[in-house]
Design an enzyme around this catalytic site. Structure first.
Site, PDB file in Angstrom:
ATOM      1  N   LYS A   5      24.137  -6.645  -5.857  1.00 22.77           N
ATOM      2  CA  LYS A   5      25.332  -6.961  -6.122  1.00 22.77           C
ATOM      3  C   LYS A   5      26.059  -6.314  -4.999  1.00 22.77           C
ATOM      4  O   LYS A   5      27.334  -6.177  -5.336  1.00 22.77           O
ATOM      5  CB  LYS A   5      25.451  -6.176  -7.388  1.00 22.77           C
ATOM      6  CG  LYS A   5      24.870  -6.705  -8.689  1.00 22.77           C
ATOM      7  CD  LYS A   5      24.829  -5.930  -9.951  1.00 22.77           C
ATOM      8  CE  LYS A   5      23.858  -6.372 -10.947  1.00 22.77           C
ATOM      9  NZ  LYS A   5      23.745  -5.472 -11.860  1.00 22.77           N
ATOM     10  N   ARG A  39      12.037   2.936   1.313  1.00 19.00           N
ATOM     11  CA  ARG A  39      11.670   2.115   2.481  1.00 19.00           C
ATOM     12  C   ARG A  39      12.707   1.051   2.349  1.00 19.00           C
ATOM     13  O   ARG A  39      13.259   0.599   1.464  1.00 19.00           O
ATOM     14  CB  ARG A  39      10.229   1.287   2.072  1.00 19.00           C
ATOM     15  CG  ARG A  39      10.294   0.133   3.075  1.00 19.00           C
ATOM     16  CD  ARG A  39       8.593  -0.398   3.071  1.00 19.00           C
ATOM     17  NE  ARG A  39       7.732   0.490   3.604  1.00 19.00           N
ATOM     18  CZ  ARG A  39       6.596   0.128   4.163  1.00 19.00           C
ATOM     19  NH1 ARG A  39       6.116  -1.134   3.730  1.00 19.00           N
ATOM     20  NH2 ARG A  39       5.847   0.891   4.510  1.00 19.00           N
ATOM     21  N   HIS A  55       7.714   6.155  10.143  1.00 19.22           N
ATOM     22  CA  HIS A  55       7.087   6.035   9.080  1.00 19.22           C
ATOM     23  C   HIS A  55       6.206   7.430   8.712  1.00 19.22           C
ATOM     24  O   HIS A  55       5.036   7.398   9.056  1.00 19.22           O
ATOM     25  CB  HIS A  55       6.103   4.821   9.078  1.00 19.22           C
ATOM     26  CG  HIS A  55       5.476   4.564   7.638  1.00 19.22           C
ATOM     27  ND1 HIS A  55       5.575   5.237   6.616  1.00 19.22           N
ATOM     28  CD2 HIS A  55       4.772   3.396   7.356  1.00 19.22           C
ATOM     29  CE1 HIS A  55       4.863   4.542   5.626  1.00 19.22           C
ATOM     30  NE2 HIS A  55       4.431   3.333   6.102  1.00 19.22           N
ATOM     31  N   ARG A 102       0.796  -1.227   0.043  1.00 16.86           N
ATOM     32  CA  ARG A 102      -0.015   0.213   0.099  1.00 16.86           C
ATOM     33  C   ARG A 102       0.820   1.214  -0.004  1.00 16.86           C
ATOM     34  O   ARG A 102       0.357   2.292  -0.618  1.00 16.86           O
ATOM     35  CB  ARG A 102      -0.886  -0.120   0.992  1.00 16.86           C
ATOM     36  CG  ARG A 102      -0.388  -0.038   2.715  1.00 16.86           C
ATOM     37  CD  ARG A 102      -1.625  -0.740   3.527  1.00 16.86           C
ATOM     38  NE  ARG A 102      -1.776  -2.094   3.030  1.00 16.86           N
ATOM     39  CZ  ARG A 102      -2.785  -2.585   2.630  1.00 16.86           C
ATOM     40  NH1 ARG A 102      -3.715  -1.986   2.600  1.00 16.86           N
ATOM     41  NH2 ARG A 102      -2.760  -4.112   2.743  1.00 16.86           N
ATOM     42  N   THR A 103       2.020   1.369   0.696  1.00 14.97           N
ATOM     43  CA  THR A 103       2.676   2.459   0.701  1.00 14.97           C
ATOM     44  C   THR A 103       3.274   2.683  -0.634  1.00 14.97           C
ATOM     45  O   THR A 103       3.049   3.876  -1.187  1.00 14.97           O
ATOM     46  CB  THR A 103       3.709   2.623   1.842  1.00 14.97           C
ATOM     47  OG1 THR A 103       3.299   2.275   2.701  1.00 14.97           O
ATOM     48  CG2 THR A 103       4.676   3.745   1.656  1.00 14.97           C
TER      49      THR A 103
END
Lengths: 311, 143
Positions: free
Chosen positions: A84, A105, A133, A55-56
């Protein structure tokens, strides 16, 4: 007042006036969204999701697309250059050349802060581990402001995982900056609000905080009940998760004792901490909250990019 | 009473809390240097009962931040021609960079080389409490 050139890593990065400007613009967008459909034309949002999110990420993408901008990014660190071994600093220096604004995030706490030190474009923290958040906080505050009419003088209860729940950390810290708010912290002993968060509350010594393990004992005196999920991904030990996961389940029976105008909020996704029968209760606003989240993010990006000129 | 000659040019780290002299001696790597150095332990002190002292016959840069972290009682005396020309009191540092790690295993500073662990002092109560710049977790540094 301008948000151009600022990052949003922690809600404390914005003054109350700056937060207010985001809410005012979000409310304008809600009233007449079509007026804002082109304001980000030619702008690109980079979504750098080192940790799964539905959702974010989609909320940010929807917000940028609704304003006429474009989106690029990754949603799985295993298929990006991170796999990598590239550092966050190198990734963000490169992405700065590809996009105009970025949301990150990351499972590691403080990763967006690190990225902001090396970025030449505005960085938005889309959630870092169990830390912060901030855009969920904008969403929550916008929801409270619209549905309660004010962000002060409220009795706010947080229930569930208050230790690892980053949405709780961001929201309680920010609500403590508004006058006369009181807090109830309902959690198992092991998942109590961390001391450093309590310490960081504005004027924390004078704020009324009640800690309890029992939701029923306080539910009759709450304006906002903020439920959270016990998050499996934050536990190092599966046995602890299993023991604590069903600590609080909100159902119709418990709601009998709650105020008629109490708001039931949840950052989503929920697992079983709110019974489905509660969805029909008019006090349940968590899906409305998700909808407001898109508008909060639209307003935030428009102001950080400096594209809003009284549209 | 043990007698130690005074130094001509150098530094005296005085008023070290009894028992912390060896830790400071090691942190300053004084065991590896080729100039005269003395660690005195359990020296009678009118103020503290007993104290440790380090005398260094050389002009060296001492890391006041590190000394402040270990023992905020310390006084540094700068010696020239066997006389004290400057006295400095060590303080618990308000900001610390790179001297210890964040205790939060989920903090980015424990995995990314670019993230130099940085802390700000928020309170102390026998132990200094530092808040991490990145994850905001409180980290205690044992004094």
């Amino acid at each position: 007042m301008s948000l151009v050139g600022k990052h949003l890593i922690d809600p404390g990065d914005f003054t109350l006036d700056e937060l207010n400007s985001v809410f005012q613009l979000a409310e304008k967008i809600i009233k007449k969204e079509e007026k804002f459909s082109e304001i980000c034309k030619g702008k690109i949002l980079a979504t750098l999701f080192y940790e799964p999110s539905t959702r974010t990420r989609l909320s940010f993408e929807s917000a940028m697309l609704r304003m006429g901008g474009k989106v690029l990014g990754f949603s799985d660190a295993n298929v990006s250059s991170v796999a990598k071994g590239e550092s966050i600093a190198d990734t963000i220096r490169t992405i700065s050349a590809y996009a105009d604004i970025a949301v990150i995030r990351h499972p590691k706490e403080g990763a967006p802060k690190l990225a902001s030190k090396y970025s030449t474009i505005p960085i938005i923290n889309g959630g870092d581990g169990g830390h912060q958040h901030p855009t969920q906080t904008l969403t929550d505050l916008l929801t409270i402001r619209i549905l309660k009419g004010s962000l002060q003088g409220l009795r706010v209860a947080f229930c569930g995982d208050l230790k690892f729940g980053r949405t709780v950390h961001s929201l309680i810290t920010t609500l403590s900056r508004y006058p006369d708010n009181k807090f109830m912290l309902i959690s198992p002993r092991e998942l109590r609000l961390p001391e450093n968060i309590k310490y960081s509350l504005e004027n924390y010594k004078n704020i009324e905080i009640i800690e309890t393990e029992n939701l029923e004992s306080v539910i009759d005196n709450i304006d906002i009940l903020y439920m959270t999920r016990i998050q499996r991904e934050r536990f190092f030990n599966e046995a602890d998760y299993v023991r604590l996961k069903d600590s609080y389940i909100l159902n119709k029976d418990k709601l009998k004792y709650a105020k008629k105008d109490m708001l039931i909020m949840h950052p989503l996704p929920r697992v079983n901490e709110i019974s489905y029968e509660v969805d029909e209760d008019e006090r349940a606003v968590y899906f409305k909250q998700a909808e407001f989240g898109v508008y909060a993010r639209m307003a935030l990006m428009a102001l950080m990019l400096g594209v809003y000129k009284n549209a | 009473m043990l007698k130690v000659e005074s130094i001509h040019y150098g530094i005296v780290i005085d008023h070290i809390t009894q028992g912390k002299g060896k830790k400071i001696f090691d942190k300053l790597n004084l065991g590896d240097v080729d100039y005269p150095v003395v660690l005195l332990r359990n020296v009678p002190s009118s103020k503290y009962g007993k104290k440790d002292i380090i005398k260094i016959e050389n002009c060296i840069d001492v890391d006041m931040t590190m000394l402040g972290l270990i023992d905020s009682n310390i006084t540094i005396n700068i010696i020239e021609n066997e006389k004290i020309i400057n006295k400095m009191k060590v303080e618990i540092p308000k900001e610390v960079q790179g001297l210890f790690r964040c205790k939060n295993p989920r903090c980015i500073s424990n995995t990314e080389l670019y993230a130099n662990p940085s802390f700000k002092l928020v309170k102390f109560n026998g132990t200094a409490e530092y808040v991490c710049e990145y994850c905001e977790e409180l980290t205690s540094y044992p004094l």
